[in-house]
Structures are given as structure tokens and as C-alpha cells.
Design an enzyme around this catalytic site. Structure first.
Site, PDB file in Angstrom:
ATOM      1  N   ASP A  52     -15.703  17.230  -1.558  1.00  0.00           N
ATOM      2  CA  ASP A  52     -16.612  18.372  -1.602  1.00  0.00           C
ATOM      3  C   ASP A  52     -18.036  17.910  -1.898  1.00  0.00           C
ATOM      4  OD1 ASP A  52     -14.435  19.974  -1.241  1.00  0.00           O
ATOM      5  OD2 ASP A  52     -14.346  20.726  -3.285  1.00  0.00           O
ATOM      6  N   ASN A  96      -6.380  20.271  -4.540  1.00  0.00           N
ATOM      7  CA  ASN A  96      -6.750  21.068  -5.712  1.00  0.00           C
ATOM      8  C   ASN A  96      -5.533  21.717  -6.368  1.00  0.00           C
ATOM      9  OD1 ASN A  96      -9.461  20.513  -5.234  1.00  0.00           O
ATOM     10  ND2 ASN A  96      -9.828  22.443  -4.164  1.00  0.00           N
ATOM     11  N   PHE A 127     -16.018  18.877   2.874  1.00  0.00           N
ATOM     12  CA  PHE A 127     -16.386  20.276   2.668  1.00  0.00           C
ATOM     13  C   PHE A 127     -17.797  20.284   2.103  1.00  0.00           C
ATOM     14  CE2 PHE A 127     -16.466  23.937  -0.388  1.00  0.00           C
ATOM     15  CZ  PHE A 127     -16.399  24.964   0.553  1.00  0.00           C
ATOM     16  N   PHE A 136     -16.811  22.915   7.065  1.00  0.00           N
ATOM     17  CA  PHE A 136     -15.692  22.007   6.811  1.00  0.00           C
ATOM     18  C   PHE A 136     -15.519  21.086   8.020  1.00  0.00           C
ATOM     19  CE2 PHE A 136     -11.261  20.689   6.604  1.00  0.00           C
ATOM     20  CZ  PHE A 136     -11.122  20.352   5.272  1.00  0.00           C
ATOM     21  N   GLN A 181      -8.277  30.163   4.953  1.00  0.00           N
ATOM     22  CA  GLN A 181      -9.422  29.871   5.817  1.00  0.00           C
ATOM     23  C   GLN A 181      -9.055  29.693   7.286  1.00  0.00           C
ATOM     24  OE1 GLN A 181      -8.686  28.093   2.953  1.00  0.00           O
ATOM     25  NE2 GLN A 181     -10.550  27.262   2.045  1.00  0.00           N
ATOM     26  N   ASN A 183      -6.744  36.201  -0.319  1.00  0.00           N
ATOM     27  CA  ASN A 183      -7.702  36.957  -1.124  1.00  0.00           C
ATOM     28  C   ASN A 183      -7.892  38.319  -0.466  1.00  0.00           C
ATOM     29  OD1 ASN A 183      -9.621  36.707   0.970  1.00  0.00           O
ATOM     30  ND2 ASN A 183     -10.572  34.904   0.035  1.00  0.00           N
ATOM     31  N   THR A 207      -5.604  37.893  -4.433  1.00  0.00           N
ATOM     32  CA  THR A 207      -6.626  37.746  -5.469  1.00  0.00           C
ATOM     33  C   THR A 207      -7.835  38.608  -5.104  1.00  0.00           C
ATOM     34  OG1 THR A 207      -7.495  35.772  -4.354  1.00  0.00           O
ATOM     35  CG2 THR A 207      -5.886  35.428  -6.103  1.00  0.00           C
ATOM     36  N   GLY A 233     -10.950  38.430  -6.958  1.00  0.00           N
ATOM     37  CA  GLY A 233     -12.098  37.942  -7.710  1.00  0.00           C
ATOM     38  C   GLY A 233     -12.105  38.480  -9.130  1.00  0.00           C
ATOM     39  N   ASP A 246      -7.619  28.200  -5.735  1.00  0.00           N
ATOM     40  CA  ASP A 246      -6.642  27.107  -5.788  1.00  0.00           C
ATOM     41  C   ASP A 246      -6.083  26.962  -7.203  1.00  0.00           C
ATOM     42  OD1 ASP A 246      -7.400  26.692  -3.156  1.00  0.00           O
ATOM     43  OD2 ASP A 246      -8.798  25.083  -3.663  1.00  0.00           O
TER      44      ASP A 246
END
Length: 327
Positions: free
Chosen positions: A12, A52, A102, A116, A172, A195, A223, A225, A257
Site C-alpha cells: 500500500d 490484511n 495499492f 490498484f 472491490q 459493505n 458493514t 462504517g 479487513d
């Protein structure tokens, strides 16, 4: 419980823009965008979704099997992961391509613009989970996370053929997958992870309604946030777990992650689903205190304090035994 985590392994490059992206976008010029942002700083960190998640599982005391493809530049990263409890012996090393990259810029509102580069990840399709299982032993769960699309499909098919339970985390890659591919990745998954945005995209891409998706998976973990996590299953009331509040977020990269690592560790230990989700949220909150996706440290007492403060004492008794390995 032996968990294999398949997916991306990357480096990253994380940058911070001191302004707001939205101030640079002109509503009547969105068809011709040509922008650059002067970043204040650059952090080069280890990353990739599978790495991760595997890192988080390793830190929590499990010994996950990492499955993915990398370049010859991976060796220092391999040592790091092995030192944190990750089995890296099933990682394929490309002879010609670099490890994936990334590149992400975050603005003051925590909005992100990212690119990416797949690199060696394109060779993940050459990995056969049969060989992984033969080397590592019986696999109790395979998490199929974002990767080369052909690799994701191959791993899912192999799980079905071998009768290995799998969890689907297309995230993604949903943007580049067709309807039949999305359906194949999801159908029969013990757990489905998305998400909030990806949940809507999944419905659109699959052509299945939410009810139809729930009939095809064991549970659907979404998820939201700062609004926490919701877990749906066919024929039962949704489970809502609020997020752990964090003052002064340092970096949001990798928070999803980290949640997955905590949640999967909890389910591997057999704690109630609510407790597994609370652990996932607490690990995710810890990541927000650090720059980078694998720079955080987990300590038993602060982690339990976060859970106790946010949710009460209900789950701490279920979790404390499994967290004894943390300092």
C-alpha cells in the site's frame, strides 16, 4: 479451526491530501476530469485484502493459511507475516511480475481515491486449493476475498467439489464481474461479506433480490462504517451491532479487513455471533488508530475495555478465554 484466506497480497502507498476532493470537482465537468492532488505525506505499508485479514487472524492466535500470488520482492513481507502467525507456504511467487500495488489518497473528510495494480495477482488463477489442502491439512473454511476473478471462481468451484465451507467476500471485484460470475461466487456461501454500497451493487449485479440472496447464503454480514454492522439470515431477525466509537480517526484503510479478521476469529472459537461481531468492531476500531493496515497491535485488556465500554459486559466472558494469548 483451520481457515484459508484467498485473495490479494499487495503493498500500500498511502497519501494524505489536506483539503477536500469535493471542492475540486465541478458538477458540469465530470465527463472530463483531470486533477492532481498535492499530498502532505506518503506512507508505504504492507497490504492486500487477504494478507490484511490473515494478519489479523494470526495476531488473534489462529494460524490462517494465506493463498495468493506475489512477486519475487515478497520475501521481507513473507517474514513479517510468518512472524505474526500466518502460514505463507501456499503463496505463489511469480517469476516475472511484481507484487500488486495499492495507491490511495485520503482527504480531510476521509474520502479516498485509489488505484490498484494487479501485477502478480493475475497468476493466482494457477493456484489449486487441492494442493493447499494436501499441504496444510483439512480446511474448515475458505474465505474467497478480492483477487484475480478467475482465481476467485476457481477457488469457489474447488470448495464446492471438495465439500469445504466457504465465505464470499467479492467487494472491490463486483464492479468487473458479470451476473453469472457473481451468482457463482455467492451461491452456497456459509457467509457473505459486503459493505453498504457493495450490498446494493451485489443486488444489481446478481439480478437477485435481497430475499433471494438470503436464501442462497448462510448469513449476510454488511458493514455500515460508523453505523456498525448488520447480519441478516433467512427466517430470522437481523442482528445489528453498533460500531466502537473512535475519536480522531488516523487512517480508515483496512478497517473492513480488520472487522472480518475479528469476526471470523470469534466464529472459529464458537462464541455467539453477536460477540464475534463485537470483537470484529473492536479490532476495526483499533486499526483506525494507526496509519496502515497491519501496523496495529492488539492487547487483551484495552480490547476488552473497548468491548465492555461500547456493549456492556455480556460478551466479555465469552471472549476473554480466547484472548489470553494477547499481552
Amino acid at each position: 479451526m483451520r481457515i484459508a484466506v484467498t485473495g490479494s497480497i499487495a503493498t500500500d502507498h498511502l497519501m494524505t491530501f489536506p483539503g477536500w476532493f469535493t471542492e475540486q470537482l465541478l458538477a458540469d465537468r465530470l465527463d472530463r476530469v483531470s486533477l492532481s492532488f498535492l499530498a502532505d505525506n506518503l506512507e508505504v505499508r504492507r497490504g492486500g485484502v487477504a494478507a490484511n485479514i490473515a494478519f489479523g487472524l494470526g495476531v488473534l492466535g489462529l494460524r490462517p493459511v494465506l493463498v495468493g500470488a506475489v512477486g519475487s520482492d515478497f520475501e521481507p513481507y513473507r517474514i513479517w507475516l510468518k512472524d505474526h502467525g500466518v502460514d505463507t507456504d501456499s503463496v505463489r511467487v511469480s517469476e516475472s511480475l511484481h507484487t500488486a500495488r495499492f495507491v490511495c489518497t485520503t482527504d480531510r473528510a476521509q474520502n479516498q481515491i485509489a488505484t490498484f495494480y494487479a501485477g502478480a495477482m493475475s497468476e493466482a488463477r494457477e493456484i489449486d486449493l487441492r494442493d493447499v489442502a494436501a499441504r496444510a491439512g483439512r480446511l474448515d473454511l475458505v474465505l474467497v476475498s478480492p483477487d484475480d476473478p478467475e482465481a476467485m471462481l476457481r477457488h469457489t468451484r474447488t470448495c464446492r467439489e471438495l465439500g469445504i465451507p466457504f465465505a464470499a467476500d467479492p467487494s472491490q471485484q463486483l464492479a468487473r464481474l458479470g451476473r453469472d460470475e457473481v451468482r457463482e461466487l455467492v451461491d452456497g456461501a456459509r457467509r457473505l461479506f459486503t459493505n453498504e454500497y457493495e450490498a446494493a451493487l451485489l443486488v444489481e449485479r446478481s439480478g437477485w433480490s435481497e430475499a433471494e440472496l438470503l436464501r442462497r447464503v448462510g448469513s449476510w454480514v454488511t458493514t455500515h462504517g460508523a453505523a456498525g454492522v448488520r447480519i441478516h439470515g433467512e427466517g430470522r431477525e437481523p442482528l445489528a451491532v453498533p460500531a466502537v466509537e473512535v475519536a480522531g480517526v488516523v487512517d480508515p484503510t483496512g478497517v473492513g479487513d480488520a472487522f472480518r479478521a475479528g469476526f471470523l476469529a470469534g466464529t472459529a472459537w464458537g462464541v455467539p455471533e453477536r460477540c464475534a461481531a463485537q470483537l470484529g468492531c473492536a479490532v476495526a476500531a483499533t486499526v483506525l488508530d494507526y496509519v496502515g493496515t497491519q501496523e496495529y497491535r492488539l492487547h487483551r485488556d484495552p480490547l476488552l475495555d473497548r468491548i465492555r465500554t461500547t456493549y456492556g459486559v455480556g460478551c466479555t466472558a465469552s471472549l476473554v478465554t480466547h484472548l489470553r494469548g494477547l499481552s
